[in-house]
Design a protein around this motif. Sequence first.
Motif, PDB file in Angstrom:
ATOM      1  N   CYS A 260     -69.185 -66.867  61.536  1.00 45.59           N
ATOM      2  CA  CYS A 260     -68.715 -67.350  60.240  1.00 45.59           C
ATOM      3  C   CYS A 260     -69.909 -67.629  59.327  1.00 45.59           C
ATOM      4  CB  CYS A 260     -67.905 -68.626  60.456  1.00 45.59           C
ATOM      5  SG  CYS A 260     -67.429 -69.407  58.910  1.00 45.59           S
ATOM      6  N   ARG A 261     -69.901 -67.054  58.131  1.00 49.75           N
ATOM      7  CA  ARG A 261     -70.990 -67.250  57.147  1.00 49.75           C
ATOM      8  C   ARG A 261     -70.781 -68.503  56.309  1.00 49.75           C
ATOM      9  NH1 ARG A 261     -70.355 -62.294  59.633  1.00 49.75           N
ATOM     10  NH2 ARG A 261     -71.987 -60.834  59.021  1.00 49.75           N
ATOM     11  N   ARG A 262     -69.702 -69.197  56.526  1.00 48.53           N
ATOM     12  CA  ARG A 262     -69.381 -70.428  55.796  1.00 48.53           C
ATOM     13  C   ARG A 262     -69.278 -70.190  54.288  1.00 48.53           C
ATOM     14  NH1 ARG A 262     -72.721 -75.390  57.776  1.00 48.53           N
ATOM     15  NH2 ARG A 262     -70.982 -76.429  56.803  1.00 48.53           N
ATOM     16  N   CYS A 263     -68.740 -69.056  53.911  1.00 50.00           N
ATOM     17  CA  CYS A 263     -68.646 -68.715  52.489  1.00 50.00           C
ATOM     18  C   CYS A 263     -67.369 -69.262  51.839  1.00 50.00           C
ATOM     19  CB  CYS A 263     -68.691 -67.203  52.322  1.00 50.00           C
ATOM     20  SG  CYS A 263     -67.362 -66.344  53.199  1.00 50.00           S
ATOM     21  N   ASP A 264     -66.379 -69.624  52.684  1.00 52.82           N
ATOM     22  CA  ASP A 264     -65.113 -70.205  52.197  1.00 52.82           C
ATOM     23  C   ASP A 264     -64.234 -69.247  51.388  1.00 52.82           C
ATOM     24  OD1 ASP A 264     -65.211 -72.598  53.495  1.00 52.82           O
ATOM     25  OD2 ASP A 264     -66.150 -73.681  51.853  1.00 52.82           O
ATOM     26  N   CYS A 266     -62.058 -67.575  52.690  1.00 56.24           N
ATOM     27  CA  CYS A 266     -60.762 -67.613  53.376  1.00 56.24           C
ATOM     28  C   CYS A 266     -59.846 -68.709  52.834  1.00 56.24           C
ATOM     29  CB  CYS A 266     -60.982 -67.814  54.875  1.00 56.24           C
ATOM     30  SG  CYS A 266     -62.068 -69.199  55.241  1.00 56.24           S
ATOM     31  N   SER A 276     -64.340 -73.237  57.525  1.00 56.17           N
ATOM     32  CA  SER A 276     -65.749 -72.907  57.780  1.00 56.17           C
ATOM     33  C   SER A 276     -66.438 -73.971  58.630  1.00 56.17           C
ATOM     34  CB  SER A 276     -66.496 -72.700  56.470  1.00 56.17           C
ATOM     35  OG  SER A 276     -66.394 -73.837  55.651  1.00 56.17           O
ATOM     36  N   CYS A 318     -60.780 -63.051  54.619  1.00 60.86           N
ATOM     37  CA  CYS A 318     -62.148 -63.103  55.159  1.00 60.86           C
ATOM     38  C   CYS A 318     -62.813 -61.725  55.011  1.00 60.86           C
ATOM     39  CB  CYS A 318     -62.132 -63.514  56.628  1.00 60.86           C
ATOM     40  SG  CYS A 318     -63.769 -63.446  57.372  1.00 60.86           S
ATOM     41  N   PRO A 319     -63.908 -61.638  54.252  1.00 55.08           N
ATOM     42  CA  PRO A 319     -64.543 -60.333  54.054  1.00 55.08           C
ATOM     43  C   PRO A 319     -65.136 -59.759  55.340  1.00 55.08           C
ATOM     44  CG  PRO A 319     -65.707 -62.059  52.812  1.00 55.08           C
ATOM     45  CD  PRO A 319     -64.573 -62.714  53.525  1.00 55.08           C
ATOM     46  N   TYR A 320     -65.288 -60.599  56.359  1.00 55.85           N
ATOM     47  CA  TYR A 320     -65.901 -60.141  57.617  1.00 55.85           C
ATOM     48  C   TYR A 320     -64.850 -59.877  58.695  1.00 55.85           C
ATOM     49  CZ  TYR A 320     -69.525 -61.915  54.770  1.00 55.85           C
ATOM     50  OH  TYR A 320     -70.324 -62.133  53.677  1.00 55.85           O
ATOM     51  N   ILE A 324     -59.890 -65.414  62.721  1.00 54.94           N
ATOM     52  CA  ILE A 324     -60.023 -66.858  62.492  1.00 54.94           C
ATOM     53  C   ILE A 324     -59.131 -67.678  63.426  1.00 54.94           C
ATOM     54  CG2 ILE A 324     -59.741 -68.707  60.779  1.00 54.94           C
ATOM     55  CD1 ILE A 324     -60.523 -66.673  58.618  1.00 54.94           C
TER      56      ILE A 324
HETATM   57  S1  SF4 Z   1     -64.153 -66.151  54.838  1.00 54.45           S
HETATM   58 FE1  SF4 Z   1     -64.695 -65.639  56.936  1.00 54.45          FE
HETATM   59  S2  SF4 Z   1     -66.919 -65.881  57.007  1.00 54.45           S
HETATM   60 FE2  SF4 Z   1     -66.225 -66.909  55.145  1.00 54.45          FE
HETATM   61  S3  SF4 Z   1     -65.901 -69.070  55.763  1.00 54.45           S
HETATM   62 FE3  SF4 Z   1     -63.949 -68.036  56.016  1.00 54.45          FE
HETATM   63  S4  SF4 Z   1     -63.965 -67.376  58.157  1.00 54.45           S
HETATM   64 FE4  SF4 Z   1     -66.059 -67.846  57.618  1.00 54.45          FE
END
Ligand code: SF4
Length: 349
Positions: A260-264, A266, A276, A318-320, A324
Amino acid sequence: MDKIRLGRTNLMVTRLGFGGIPIQRDTEEEAIAVVKRCLEHGINYLDTANGYTNSEERIGKAIQGRPRKDIVLATKTQARDREGVEKHLKLSLKHMQVDYIDVYQFHNISDKKGMDAILAPGGPLDTARDAQKAGLIRHIGITSHNWDVAKQLVATDHFSTIMVPFNFVTREPADDLLPLARKHDVGFIAMKPLNGGALDNINIAFKFFLQFPDVITIPGIEKPHEIDEIIKVINGPAELTRAEREEMERIRSTMGNRFCRRCDYCQPCNAGIPISVVMSSFTFERRLPPESLLTGWFHDAITKAKDCIECGECETRCPYHLPIRDMIQEQLQWYREFCKKYSHLAKQS
Ligand code: SF4
Ligand code: SF4
């Protein structure tokens, strides 16, 4: 150690700074020794935050007796209103026993709500500017976990520094945020150079940064030997060998799918879960004292994860493409084991 110009602040800072989160885990004596060791290595950029419990006080004690002009002190406020910022700034100055802060940052502005709050007329930014005029703050900066928000903030030209997670796994900021910061002459600070403690190959983690001569990194340091090891890498050969490049790719591809990049991006979660925080829970074990994770905000955040209704909407955002829902369950399992392991501390508190 080489110094670079920190964007429009014109401050000359060492490319390697000191991150003040992990000294919360030390005894006070150890914490002071860690900061002093960093200063002995020539590091002049010390980063902390109002939210890091005793970190500011410990840094304040460690810098006593040194010329103030030789140290660049950066701290943060998580407040989103005038009163809160004024209160935090007063406390930071008191804790660090100084008359001014070099870089005063708004902590974790990662969504529109936070951005609007700090930019509101008469709000935090205006408060910081008043403090700047009064000589209590030299420069105003921002920290963020969301690159889109970070880009918008950089483009406002209100801020002199930007700090985001950046390392060889989380390298997205190199694509457009870093070029934008260069264009606006905003100083660029990389937090989490070791991905919040999830990367343990110090050699390649720090060699990665040698290709960005205008970026400073602030690894969190808990023990003196940790900074000694990083300094060795910084002073060693700058070129990545073929084997190191391959190792970087291997780690990237292994972690990239499940990290998780903690970008939020999601958010919002239908159950109000701070996804995150939950997703990177295990990294906090390496950074914070265990007793602090058994109660308070961290406990509340991860416990909230039990409310997941498995709607899956977060995964579509989530772009990745992280799974989750599964990862949340894994983190809950980790926390159950963590609580068992440290149950003796819970009984003491
Ligand atoms: S969008 Fe994906 S990478 Fe970014 S905080 Fe949420 S779970 Fe983590
Ligand atoms: S699957 Fe769970 S974490 Fe994701 S949005 Fe739904 S309730 Fe929130």
